[in-house]
Design an enzyme around this catalytic site. Structure first.
Site, short mmCIF file in Angstrom:
data_model
loop_
_atom_site.label_atom_id
_atom_site.label_comp_id
_atom_site.label_asym_id
_atom_site.label_seq_id
_atom_site.Cartn_x
_atom_site.Cartn_y
_atom_site.Cartn_z
N ASP A 53 0.83 -1.20 0.00
CA ASP A 53 0.00 0.00 0.00
C ASP A 53 0.87 1.25 0.00
O ASP A 53 0.60 2.22 -0.72
CB ASP A 53 -0.92 -0.03 1.22
N GLU A 125 -1.87 -5.17 -3.76
CA GLU A 125 -0.90 -4.46 -2.92
C GLU A 125 0.18 -5.41 -2.41
O GLU A 125 1.36 -5.04 -2.34
CB GLU A 125 -1.63 -3.79 -1.76
#
Length: 236
Positions: A53, A125
Site C-alpha cells: 500500500d 498491494e
C-alpha cells in the site's frame, strides 16, 4: 479445510505482468489468503499488503507530481485517493486476472465478485510489495505504471462528482464531513428552485442553486472546490 491450488502457474503470471519474479517464495505468500490450509499467520498476504500500500502510494504520488506540475496539494490528493482506492486496486486485479493465482480456502470458491473486492485489492498491494522486495524499486515502478497506465492518462481529464471531491478534500483537513443546508426554496411545487449552503469547519461556506436539492448541493460543492483552488475553472 480443503487446500485449493491456483488454476494458473507463476510462469503464467510472469507472462501477464511481463516481469521475471526474483523472489518466488514471497510472491507465493502475496498470493495466499489466510483461509488457505497452509497459511500460518505470517505466511499469508496481510503483512505484504501493508508494505505494498505504501509503495503504491509512493509511486503513484511521484508520477502525479511529475504529470501535474501546476496542481496543488488538494487536487493531487484527490487524484491519488481515486487511483489507489480499493475499487481501483480490485479493477487492476481483474485486469491482470489475479484471481486465477490466489490460493484460498474452499469457502471463497463461490463468493461473488463484489464480496471479494477487498481480497482482490489486497492481493494487488501484496504483489507490489513482493516485487519491490525481490526485484527492487525500479522494477516495481515499471509494473505499477504499466498496470495503472490508462488510469494515469485519464487522471488529467477525469471529472469527479463535486460532492465526493469536496468530501475527500475536506477529509485531508478535518474529520468532520461537509454538511448541506437548504437556505431557500422558491417557485411552484412543479418547478422549484433550491438554494443550498455547504458548511465546512474552518472554510467559508459555499452556495448553489438548482432545480432539485441534489443539483443545488452539487453546485454548492463546486463553488467551494473552485474558490479554494481544488478545481480550476475549466474543470467545472
Amino acid at each position: 479445510m480443503a487446500k485449493l491450488s491456483r488454476t494458473k502457474s507463476l510462469e503464467e503470471l510472469e507472462r501477464r505482468i511481463d516481469l521475471k519474479l526474483a523472489d518466488r517464495e514471497r510472491v507465493e505468500r502475496a498470493l495466499t489468503h489466510s483461509s488457505h490450509a497452509s497459511a500460518r499467520r505470517a505466511a499469508n498476504y496481510e503483512r505484504l499488503e501493508f508494505l505494498g500500500d505504501r509503495v503504491l502510494g509512493l509511486v503513484i504520488s511521484e508520477r502525479l507530481f511529475a504529470l501535474f506540475p501546476q496542481a496543488n496539494e488538494g487536487d493531487l490528493s484527490l487524484k491519488l485517493n481515486s487511483l489507489v482506492s480499493a475499487d481501483a486496486c480490485a479493477e487492476i486485479a481483474d485486469q491482470l486476472g489475479l484471481w486465477d493465482f490466489i490460493r484460498h480456502g474452499g469457502e471463497l470458491k463461490n463468493v461473488s465478485a463484489e464480496n471479494t473486492r477487498n481480497i482482490r485489492a489486497d492481493v494487488v498491494e501484496a504483489l507490489i510489495a513482493a516485487i519491490y522486495l525481490g526485484n527492487g524499486l525500479e522494477e516495481v515502478r515499471g509494473f505499477i505504471l504499466g498496470a495503472w497506465g490508462e488510469r494515469l492518462r485519464g487522471a488529467a481529464s477525469a471529472r469527479r462528482d463535486p460532492k465526493t471531491a469536496l468530501q475527500e478534500w475536506v477529509h485531508t483537513r478535518s474529520t468532520v464531513p461537509p454538511r448541506y443546508e437548504i437556505v431557500e426554496r422558491t417557485g411552484p411545487d412543479h418547478d422549484p428552485v433550491f438554494t443550498v449552503r455547504t458548511v465546512i469547519d474552518g472554510v467559508k461556506p459555499g452556495e448553489g442553486k438548482g432545480r432539485s436539492r441534489r443539483l443545488a448541493e452539487q453546485e454548492a460543492a463546486t463553488s467551494v472546490l473552485k474558490r479554494e483552488g481544488v478545481w480550476k475553472e475549466e474543470q467545472a
